[in-house]
Design a protein around this motif. Structure first.
Motif, PDB file in Angstrom:
ATOM      1  N   GLY A 158       4.316  -7.118   8.229  1.00 34.96           N
ATOM      2  CA  GLY A 158       2.593  -6.715   8.497  1.00 34.96           C
ATOM      3  C   GLY A 158       1.825  -7.395   7.518  1.00 34.96           C
TER       4      GLY A 158
ATOM      5  N   LEU B  69       9.258  12.295  11.695  1.00 36.17           N
ATOM      6  CA  LEU B  69       8.099  12.769  12.412  1.00 36.17           C
ATOM      7  C   LEU B  69       8.047  12.517  13.949  1.00 36.17           C
TER       8      LEU B  69
ATOM      9  N   THR C 278       6.828  12.630   6.256  1.00 35.56           N
ATOM     10  CA  THR C 278       6.928  12.083   7.646  1.00 35.56           C
ATOM     11  C   THR C 278       8.125  11.603   7.902  1.00 35.56           C
TER      12      THR C 278
ATOM     13  N   VAL D 168       0.779  -1.158   0.171  1.00 39.83           N
ATOM     14  CA  VAL D 168       0.053   0.079   0.054  1.00 39.83           C
ATOM     15  C   VAL D 168       0.912   1.416  -0.120  1.00 39.83           C
TER      16      VAL D 168
ATOM     17  N   ILE E  83      -5.174   1.428   7.828  1.00 35.17           N
ATOM     18  CA  ILE E  83      -4.819   0.590   8.826  1.00 35.17           C
ATOM     19  C   ILE E  83      -4.797   1.280  10.555  1.00 35.17           C
ATOM     20  N   GLY E  84      -4.595   2.688  10.538  1.00 34.12           N
ATOM     21  CA  GLY E  84      -4.692   3.313  11.785  1.00 34.12           C
ATOM     22  C   GLY E  84      -6.161   2.871  12.221  1.00 34.12           C
TER      23      GLY E  84
END
Ligand code: NAP
Length: 309
Positions: free
Chosen positions: A277, A208, A205, A71, A151-152
């Motif tokens: 994952g 981050l 990011t 993704v 996903i989050g």
């Protein structure tokens, strides 16, 4: 349908087998493409995160599609591909639940320090009468999700039954999300015990989660990263862990994969997995199916199934 499909080196068998069965003409791209190969190439298949630079795109004059097996497409120069009329596709949704499962597993394993207490048993210390060190509870904790996307959100749903609070930060609030919104990574880290990263990788990011965010998480805090290694300042993370300014970390991704810093390998409260994952039989089959569908669609002049823009 004509044209050659170039493959990034090292693609898994779970993808190569359906690609071979698709009838497409395949060749692995090893280094820069040879002139004939470059002329013939109409597609390029890469891993999530592996590079497809502007220079490479320019070297393939008849390229129609870059199909990403994953993704995250942070390695692909999407803007340049678009400017050249090249479609970029990825494999969203089909891997969401697996990645969220791994995030939950890392969270529970890190809080309860399972590798450390298992080592205590295996090394004979329990049998010798020594008690295992105390760990941290998972229920009724304050959880923070950094990047409340597909996903989050799936991670947040898995955390709900634990009975704690859930908060998040994305660059903008998500309409209808039943969780508290924080307007920065730092303010989120300050408000939670466990910070779980689920953003994309890439320049927006990059680091981050830096020393300041880790300091805000605090010495009882836990960091979980299933996103991309570059989202975390790995040096700052190692310093925080080794100086006991962070309780532990559960990491599936690293800054320079497959290299994992020795300090993380040695740390008793780090739970480490090798970027797995989405690595289940079921999900890898679904991802491969989507890669092939995207290739067949675009190479026969149809719209892509899952274009990234
Ligand atoms: P997604 O639906 O696009 O979600 C990404 C989320 O991150 C969005 O909520 C987005 O919201 C937020 N975000 C983006 N930039 C941000 C920033 N600078 N600061 C804060 N939040 C930011 O993507 P997904 O399908 O959930 O996938 C997320 C990532 O997981 C992928 O890009 C990939 O890197 C990683 N992944 C890892 C594995 C693995 O094997 N470990 C497998 C699959 C995916 P806003 O745009 O509103 O900020």
């Amino acid at each position: 349908m004509t044209g050659l499909v170039l493959l990034a080196p090292g693609l898994p068998d779970s993808l190569l087998t359906p690609l071979r069965a698709s009838g497409l003409s395949l060749q692995t791209l090893d280094g820069a493409p040879a002139l004939e190969q470059a002329e013939a190439a109409s597609a390029y298949v890469v891993f999530g995160g592996s590079p497809a630079s502007a220079a490479l795109i320019d070297s393939l004059p008849n390229l129609k599609i870059i199909a990403v097996h994953g993704v995250g497409y942070d390695g692909v120069d999407v803007e340049h591909a678009c400017s050249r009329g090249v479609v970029v596709t990825n494999t969203p949704d089909v891997l969401t639940e697996d990645v969220a499962d791994l995030a939950l597993a890392l969270t529970l394993n890190t809080l309860r320090a399972l590798p450390m207490v298992e080592h205590h048993l295996r090394s004979g210390r329990w049998a010798a009468g020594e008690r295992a060190p105390l760990t941290r509870r998972a229920s009724a904790r304050r959880y923070g999700v950094l990047g409340l996307g597909r996903i989050g959100a799936a991670i947040a749903r898995r955390l709900e039954p634990l009975g704690g609070s859930i908060a998040y930060h994305s660059r903008r609030p998500v309409a209808g999300a039943p969780y508290a919104y924080y307007d920065s990574a730092r303010s989120l880290a300050e408000a939670v015990d466990v910070l779980i990263i689920a953003t994309p990788g890439g320049p927006t990011t990059d680091r981050l989660v830096d020393a300041e965010v880790l300091a805000a998480l605090g010495p009882d805090g836990v960091l979980i990263n299933i996103a991309r290694g570059g989202v975390v300042d790995e040096g700052a993370l190692i310093a925080a862990l080794t100086e006991n300014r962070l309780f532990g970390a559960g990491l599936d991704v690293f800054a320079h994969e497959p290299r994992v810093p020795q300090a993380l390998l040695d740390h008793p409260r780090c739970v480490l997995t090798p970027h797995v994952g989405s690595a289940t039989v079921e999900t890898r089959a679904a991802m491969a199916g989507l890669v092939v569908e995207n290739l067949l669609a675009v190479l026969s002049g149809q719209p892509a199934i899952t274009p990234v823009v």
